[in-house]
Each structure stands twice: as structure tokens, then as C-alpha cells.
Design an enzyme around this catalytic site. Structure first.
Site, short mmCIF file in Angstrom:
data_model
loop_
_atom_site.label_atom_id
_atom_site.label_comp_id
_atom_site.label_asym_id
_atom_site.label_seq_id
_atom_site.Cartn_x
_atom_site.Cartn_y
_atom_site.Cartn_z
CB CYS A 88 76.29 27.22 -78.99
SG CYS A 88 74.77 27.06 -79.92
CD GLU B 118 60.10 30.67 -85.11
OE1 GLU B 118 59.58 31.09 -84.06
OE2 GLU B 118 60.75 29.59 -85.16
NE ARG B 119 64.51 34.71 -83.42
CZ ARG B 119 65.18 34.96 -82.31
NH1 ARG B 119 66.52 35.06 -82.35
NH2 ARG B 119 64.57 35.11 -81.16
CB SER C 2 67.09 29.28 -74.55
OG SER C 2 65.76 28.78 -74.46
#
Length: 375
Positions: A281, A176-177, A226
Site C-alpha cells: 500500500c 481469496e488469493r 482499492s
């Protein structure tokens, strides 16, 4: 205020939850849009659309599905600049990195263009007395992907490209960012010729994730994020009988040998450690030099190299990296640096007080370097 809506059944879908998430411009710290956050029923609406599309799409021959992927690839390439600017404005990475993000996703779309060959089964004559064996590959049905903020184009394309090409229909729950690029990819997939419902984009938070993991008509889930959430996604999805791949907590480490070419090492480290503000990542934040002489020389060269790194806004084509994605993440990184000092590491270069003139409210943090780090 611009609202970013869901993309369901081949069109923008107006959510009714009344819940929104703020989408910031990390360069300025300003809210630039609101993203709708889905309810369980809205997720179910997307699944119904995908389920309705599955029978026709899965029975479409692989060559025709591949042609859709070819056209999707062409459309993404034709809209590369628009997508990169959109991505940078919400994530904060510089335009060159955003284009790389998109290109790496396209590499998997290119693979999906060859799906007719990859889908071929096998036939073994005489596997046993009077026994022949054959295998075939069949689509599962509705599948889903839950993707992180740091690669909002690449990772969704990694997931939905092959899944759709082999005949599945797809529910994408992006971060949602930075949700605008995934929606645009959904639009381009429809423009490429995919039937409505083949690719749906549903925004949300934990409510949307749990709806995916519990829905009986979603047969497989792919996740990147995460480690803690990866464990949660794997455990919960498995409890509901789903195939799950959950990839979490990746970071690289480097070992510098005494005979290494340090000119090349410094060049590689500055990009691997600080590129995209470390929000990769496979970023390389930890280096272990072998021997004190190697360590001392590496340290001195890094001290000289770090001031040459240009931190700038996303549109600065001379910048090596831009802001981090949110104020919370900037504060978290600053907190980690403070914790390193508290635990006894030597802070050689401190980037916590970095401020970009004219963009003081942006989410910038300067490059930092620790030495003599304890366990």
C-alpha cells in the site's frame, strides 16, 4: 487438491456453496489449493457464532483478555517460520518480507496486550454546577474486517487484535488469493485461549462482502483495498447503519531535493519502489527530482542500480523480490508499462520480458523505470 475451508465457531467449517477459488503458487504458476467461497447463509452462521460468544467475551475482564493476546503473540512468534513459508507460497513475497508482514501485525498485538490501560474511562469532577461527568468504553458486538492480498498477516492482525482485546467478536473476510495464513491465525487465537466464536474466518468474493455489509448484527466494518471498492464498502455499510473505516488506494510519492544524499536515496528507492514487487500500500512508485541536474544524476544512478536487483523465487534468501500474486496482475502491470509508452513516457528500463530460468510459468516481472512522464 487441498481445500481451504472456513474457520467458524472455533473449528474448520465445510462450506456447501459448491463454489471455489483457485489458490496459485506464484513462483510456478500452478494451482496448489482451492478455497471455498461462502454463501450468505454461511456468513450468517459465522455471525451467529460470534454473537453467541460476545456476551461472555465482552464481560470477561480486560486483564484476562490481555492474557489471551499475550499468549497469541507468543504462539505467532513460535510459528513464525511456518507462517512465513505459508504466506510466501501463496503471495509470492520473499521469506524475509513475509516475516516482516507478520512482525508488523504483531506490533499491534503487542499494543493490544496493554488494553486494560487503554480501556480506562475518564471522570471529571465539577464539569458544571453540581455536575460530574464520567465516560466509559464498551464493546460494540460483532465486527468485521475485509482485508487485501498484499499483507495477509499484518492487516488482519491490525484489525482483529484491538477489536477482540476490547471485547468485540470478529468476522474476518481475507483475500481469496492467499487465505491460508488468516485461517492459521484463527487456529492460533483459539489455542491462545479465546473462546470459540471470538474470531471467525470466512472466505469469499463479492457475495461474502455484501453479506457482511448488509448483516444487521455486524456493527462495524474495517476495509483495506482499492479506492473503488473502498467507496463501495463505505457507502453500502453506512446505508446499513454501520461504523465503517475504508482505506483505499494508498501509494507514496517522493521528492528528491538538490542537496539530498543520493547514495542513501538510491538505496531507499530501490527497496521502496521494487520491494515486494511493488505490492505494498505504501510503495513508492513516483519520484519527482527538483531540477534537471538532480534528475539526470538520479536517472543515471538508478540505471546502474536496477540490474543489481535480484528477482527470484520466494525461498531465495538472496532475492530482493519475488513474483507478483497472479497472472492477471502480472499482465496488468505489463499493460500499464505499455500504456506509459503509448502515452509518451520514456521507458528507460523495460522489465516486461523478464523470465526466471526454471520458473518460466511463474508470475515474474522485472524492475522497470520511466522518465519524462507526462500528466
Amino acid at each position: 487438491m487441498r481445500d481451504i475451508r472456513h474457520f467458524i465457531d472455533g473449528a474448520a467449517f465445510e462450506g456447501a456453496s459448491g463454489r471455489f477459488g483457485d489458490v496459485f503458487n506464484p513462483n510456478t504458476g500452478e494451482v496448489q489449493a482451492r478455497v471455498q467461497l461462502a454463501t450468505v447463509s454461511e456468513m450468517d452462521r459465522a455471525v451467529q457464532s460470534a454473537q453467541a460468544a460476545f456476551e461472555g467475551w465482552s464481560s470477561t475482564n480486560p486483564q484476562r483478555r490481555a492474557r489471551v493476546m499475550f499468549e497469541f503473540k507468543r504462539l505467532v512468534e513460535a510459528n513464525m517460520n511456518e507462517l512465513a513459508e505459508m504466506l510466501s507460497s501463496e503471495h509470492g513475497k520473499v521469506i524475509a518480507d513475509s516475516k516482516g508482514d507478520i512482525q508488523r501485525g504483531l506490533e499491534v498485538i503487542e499494543f493490544a496486550c496493554g488494553i486494560p490501560h487503554a480501556l480506562k474511562g475518564e471522570y471529571t469532577l465539577g464539569a458544571g454546577p453540581g455536575i460530574d461527568v464520567y465516560s466509559s468504553r464498551q464493546a460494540l458486538g460483532v465486527v468485521a474486517g475485509i482485508t487485501p492480498f498484499n499483507f495477509p498477516a499484518m492487516i488482519p492482525m491490525w484489525m482483529f487484535g484491538v477489536a477482540i482485546a476490547v471485547g468485540n467478536t470478529f468476522i474476518l473476510k481475507p483475500s481469496e488469493r492467499d487465505p491460508s495464513v488468516p485461517v492459521r491465525l484463527g487456529e492460533l487465537m483459539m489455542e491462545a485461549g479465546a473462546p470459540k466464536g471470538v474470531l471467525n474466518v470466512v472466505h469469499g468474493d463479492k457475495t461474502a462482502v455484501d453479506a457482511i455489509l448488509a448483516h444487521p448484527d455486524i456493527h462495524a466494518v474495517s476495509f483495506v483495498g482499492s479506492s473503488d471498492i473502498a467507496h463501495y464498502v463505505y457507502q453500502t455499510g453506512a446505508q446499513h447503519g454501520k461504523r465503517v473505516q475504508a482505506m483505499g488506494g494508498a501509494k507514496n510519492h517522493g521528492i528528491v531535493m538538490p542537496d539530498a544524499d543520493l547514495d542513501q536515496v538510491i538505496k531507499d528507492l530501490s527497496g521502496a519502489a521494487y520491494g515486494s514487487a511493488g505490492e505494498r500500500c505504501m510503495a513508492l512508485p513516483v519520484v519527482v527530482p527538483v531540477g534537471k541536474k538532480t534528475a539526470d544524476e538520479l536517472r543515471e544512478r538508478l540505471i546502474a542500480e536496477i540490474p543489481t536487483l535480484r528477482v527470484g523465487v520466494s525461498t531465495d534468501d538472496q532475492a530482493h523480490y519475488g513474483p507478483v500474486v497472479s497472472a492477471q496482475h502480472r499482465d496488468r502491470v505489463a499493460g500499464w508499462i505499455s500504456k506509459g509508452v503509448e502515452e509518451g513516457a520514456e521507458l528507460v528500463v523495460d522489465g516486461r520480458d523478464f523470465s526466471l530460468q526454471g520458473h518460466e510459468k511463474g508470475y515474474f516481472i522485472g524492475p522497470s523505470l520511466f522518465d519524462h512522464v507526462t500528466t
